[in-house]
Design a protein around this motif. Structure first.
Motif, short mmCIF file in Angstrom:
data_model
loop_
_atom_site.label_atom_id
_atom_site.label_comp_id
_atom_site.label_asym_id
_atom_site.label_seq_id
_atom_site.Cartn_x
_atom_site.Cartn_y
_atom_site.Cartn_z
N ILE A 225 1.05 -1.60 0.12
CA ILE A 225 -0.03 0.34 0.41
C ILE A 225 0.71 1.22 -0.05
CG2 ILE A 225 -1.89 1.53 1.48
CD1 ILE A 225 -2.86 -1.30 2.69
N THR A 227 -0.08 4.24 -0.49
CA THR A 227 -0.74 5.56 0.04
C THR A 227 -1.45 5.26 1.42
OG1 THR A 227 -3.36 4.29 -0.78
CG2 THR A 227 -2.21 5.70 -2.29
N PHE A 228 -1.18 4.51 2.49
CA PHE A 228 -1.27 4.16 3.59
C PHE A 228 -0.56 3.49 4.42
CE2 PHE A 228 -3.48 5.57 7.18
CZ PHE A 228 -4.10 3.96 7.90
N LYS A 229 1.02 4.91 4.27
CA LYS A 229 2.27 3.83 5.02
C LYS A 229 1.46 3.96 6.90
CE LYS A 229 4.16 3.67 0.90
NZ LYS A 229 6.09 4.40 0.19
N GLU A 231 2.65 6.50 9.72
CA GLU A 231 2.58 8.59 10.01
C GLU A 231 4.02 8.83 9.70
OE1 GLU A 231 -0.67 6.63 11.48
OE2 GLU A 231 1.14 6.41 12.52
N LYS A 437 -9.89 -0.87 3.01
CA LYS A 437 -8.48 -0.10 3.17
C LYS A 437 -9.08 1.38 3.38
CE LYS A 437 -6.38 0.27 -0.47
NZ LYS A 437 -5.11 0.03 -2.00
N ASN A 438 -9.07 1.54 1.86
CA ASN A 438 -10.04 3.06 1.38
C ASN A 438 -10.90 3.75 2.43
OD1 ASN A 438 -8.53 2.59 -1.23
ND2 ASN A 438 -10.65 2.10 -2.19
N ILE A 441 -8.43 4.70 4.99
CA ILE A 441 -7.29 5.88 4.63
C ILE A 441 -8.60 7.18 4.62
CG2 ILE A 441 -6.71 6.83 2.81
CD1 ILE A 441 -5.68 3.95 2.35
N GLN A 442 -9.63 7.33 4.32
CA GLN A 442 -10.78 7.95 4.29
C GLN A 442 -10.30 8.99 5.46
OE1 GLN A 442 -13.44 7.00 2.13
NE2 GLN A 442 -12.47 7.89 0.47
N ASN A 444 -8.71 8.30 8.15
CA ASN A 444 -7.57 8.77 8.66
C ASN A 444 -7.22 9.89 8.77
OD1 ASN A 444 -4.59 9.35 7.94
ND2 ASN A 444 -4.03 7.56 9.34
N LYS A 445 -7.30 10.78 7.46
CA LYS A 445 -7.55 11.88 7.01
C LYS A 445 -8.34 12.54 7.10
CE LYS A 445 -6.06 10.44 2.10
NZ LYS A 445 -6.24 10.66 1.02
N ASN A 465 -3.80 4.58 13.28
CA ASN A 465 -4.03 3.41 11.82
C ASN A 465 -5.13 4.08 11.38
OD1 ASN A 465 -4.65 1.24 14.05
ND2 ASN A 465 -2.63 1.79 13.84
#
Length: 592
Positions: A225, A227-229, A231, A437-438, A441-442, A444-445, A465
């Motif tokens: 991945i 796009t999401f490792k 921080e 996964k998405n 990630i979303q 998190n943002k 995470n």
């Protein structure tokens, strides 16, 4: 040495017409935190059977530093003594997969494929013991099963082990049940974020490290991945030039009544002014007595502009279609099932889940409950409709409130299909797990920008995470609210208002209500997981819905809202182009 079996042969050819058997024994040896499968030839007096000269010892970690303690050095020496030129040593950390022989076809054998796609010589177990070896290996590495292929996954999963064991995902008491949560009969081979679900799906082993905060880099869990490792590699920082607008107060109204519902219907049964109807449902939900009439529209079973007669005709067609698919699995004989492993595995999994789905609710309580039979039939029939996805644990949780409301097997099935397919809940159960996964990630943002102080706290506790929100997203809060409350929450979400990803804002709303306790008590990684898990059935659904809408309005009222946020919240929303601005967010990372 933790396991040993004799009578293990390596077959090789010294000449084109000569097949040579080399007898030996297999040992499973621990060296510090590493684990090796060793094959050594049997000694006959002072003579040793010589292997093919082209074979070489496999020692993929010989170049690593050996600065361990004396005990580790002793283990290393023991393993090293076995790695003579006549031995085979396989580092399990460098294994990609293990292929097993087809049962009942000659001697059992195992073939280890390494991460560089090199196959090791087959190990033939003339006296049995191959399955026992695999069972022992499972204690030290994570393995998922795809028919006769065993896929090996990274061992660095302490963080995830803690997350899912603490959250008890879809399991009231059993950690073993958690370990099987994502078992997909179609295939266990996944990549990227699927290593999360592969880990959950198989062999979560209790250990002294399971309840410790993670010490390993999360990127080792998500190697594919970009796009999401972690921080340190990926971060979103909201600039202070444009502050978010204040959150407005939001009020909710009473549920849609039967009289109000009928006022939206014309003389032929068409629904008039659908946007106003959805707004009314979003604002207050639906009275329980008319949910059975409204849910088929919200779940795309009925068309909004269909007449009453058209819906009756459509239902007859859908009923025939349903029972046609049901007959496909009902008519499979015992003899067929014996040769149909995927079908048998799915059937057994559904049967196990159904008997423990919401059994405390009166609708599903008691022995020989007809509603349990309906749950089973609907889920089995769904596997006929969606062969690729099949059945994944968690689906029964989604189905049970729908069956409770619809009170009919056919109607409940098509409403369930609408939720899974048309409203895209299927993405949560897809074996590639791109949907989950998405969403993580979303989320998190969103937290980084909307709740920066909370994000900083979570980051300091190695919890940014958002794994502790996994269950919320996976089954849309089903385990967090009572039956009546989850039905209210779902019907509000199904309106699609006020935005596409309102469920992510509901996650934020829950966190907003809990952040004070979490920060004041300075909860650590484990405490956060426990605390979130214990929120189940203690949340106020109306308060969460108010706060979620308030957060949306806060974003909507913010000038030059970060484009990435608006894309997450509304995706292709109407106001995206006018509201969004790239200038108010900074991405600090190389995402390529």
């Amino acid at each position: 040495t933790v396991f040993e079996v004799s009578g293990v042969f390596i077959h090789t050819a010294k000449a084109e017409s000569e097949d040579v058997l080399l007898a030996g024994k297999v040992q499973l040896v621990l060296q510090g935190k590493d684990c090796y499968v060793l094959w050594n030839p049997l000694h006959h007096g002072n003579a040793v059977e010589q292997p093919d000269p082209d074979w070489t010892v496999v020692n993929t970690r010989s170049d690593q530093a050996t600065n361990g303690n004396a005990e580790e050095e002793g283990s290393a020496n023991q393993a090293g003594q076995c790695r003579s030129k006549n031995s085979l040593s396989i580092d399990l950390a460098a294994v990609r997969s293990i292929r097993m022989s087809t049962p009942n076809l000659g001697w059992a054998y195992l073939v280890f494929r390494m991460t560089d796609d090199e196959d090791m010589p087959p190990l033939h177990f003339h006296e049995g013991g191959s399955r026992e070896l695999i069972s022992m290996i499972r204690k030290y590495i994570t393995i998922t099963t795809d028919r006769d292929l065993l896929n090996v996954h990274p061992k660095n999963t302490d963080a995830l082990s803690t997350s899912f064991s603490e959250l008890q995902i879809l399991s009231e008491t059993s950690g073993n049940y958690v370990s099987k949560f994502f078992k997909d009969p179609v295939t266990a081979t996944m990549g990227g974020f699927s290593r999360v679900t592969s880990f959950v799906r198989d062999n979560i082993l209790p250990s002294s490290n399971m309840l410790n905060r993670p010490t390993e880099d999360y990127s080792q869990i998500f190697p594919d991945i970009t796009t999401f490792k972690v921080e340190q590699d990926f971060d979103l920082i909201a600039t202070t030039e444009n502050k978010l607008a204040d959150r407005p107060e939001v009020t909710r109204s009473s549920p849609l009544t039967e009289a109000e519902w009928h006022a939206f219907l014309d003389g032929e049964g068409r629904v008039l002014n659908v946007p106003d109807l959805k707004e009314k449902i979003f604002r207050g939900g639906i009275e329980p007595s008319i949910r059975k009439d409204l849910w088929p529209f919200l779940l795309c079973y009925y068309s909004w502009n269909s007449t009453t007669k058209e819906r009756i005709d459509s239902r007859k067609h859908k009923e025939d279609e349903y029972f046609g698919m049901k007959a496909q699995w009902k008519t499979i004989t015992t003899e067929q099932e014996r040769r149909f492993s995927i079908f048998k595995e799915r059937k057994n999994l559904i049967d196990k889940d159904v008997i423990r789905t919401d059994r405390m609710h009166p609708f599903f309580a008691g022995e020989k409950n007809v509603h349990l039979d309906q749950l089973f039939s609907i889920l089995m029939t769904y596997t006929q409709l969606n062969f690729d996805l099949g059945y994944v644990q968690g689906m029964s949780d989604i189905l049970s409130p729908i069956l409770l409301v619809m009170e009919d097997e056919v109607d409940a099935f098509w409403c369930f299909v609408g939720y899974m397919d048309n409203l895209k809940l299927e993405q949560n159960f897809d074996m590639k797990q791109e949907g989950m996964k998405n969403q993580l990630i979303q989320l998190n943002k969103l937290v980084q920008v909307i709740e920066p102080e909370l994000y900083g706290f979570l980051q300091s506790k190695e919890s940014s995470n958002m794994f502790f929100c996994f269950r919320w997203l996976l089954i849309h809060f089903k385990r967090e609210f009572t039956f009546e409350d989850i039905m209210r929450l779902w019907e509000v979400m199904w309106t699609g208002l006020p935005c596409q990803n309102f469920h992510l804002l509901l996650c934020l709303a829950i966190l907003d209500g809990q952040k004070r306790t979490m920060t004041e008590q300075d909860l650590d990684f484990n405490d956060i997981l426990k605390y979130v898990n214990e929120l189940s059935l203690k949340l106020n659904v109306e308060e969460i819905l108010r706060n979620g809408e308030s957060i949306f309005l806060q974003l909507k009222n913010t000038p030059e809202i970060p484009a990435v946020l608006w894309e997450i919240v509304c995706q292709s929303g109407e106001e995206e182009s006018s509201q969004a601005s790239e200038s108010s967010i900074e991405v600090i990372a190389d995402l390529e």
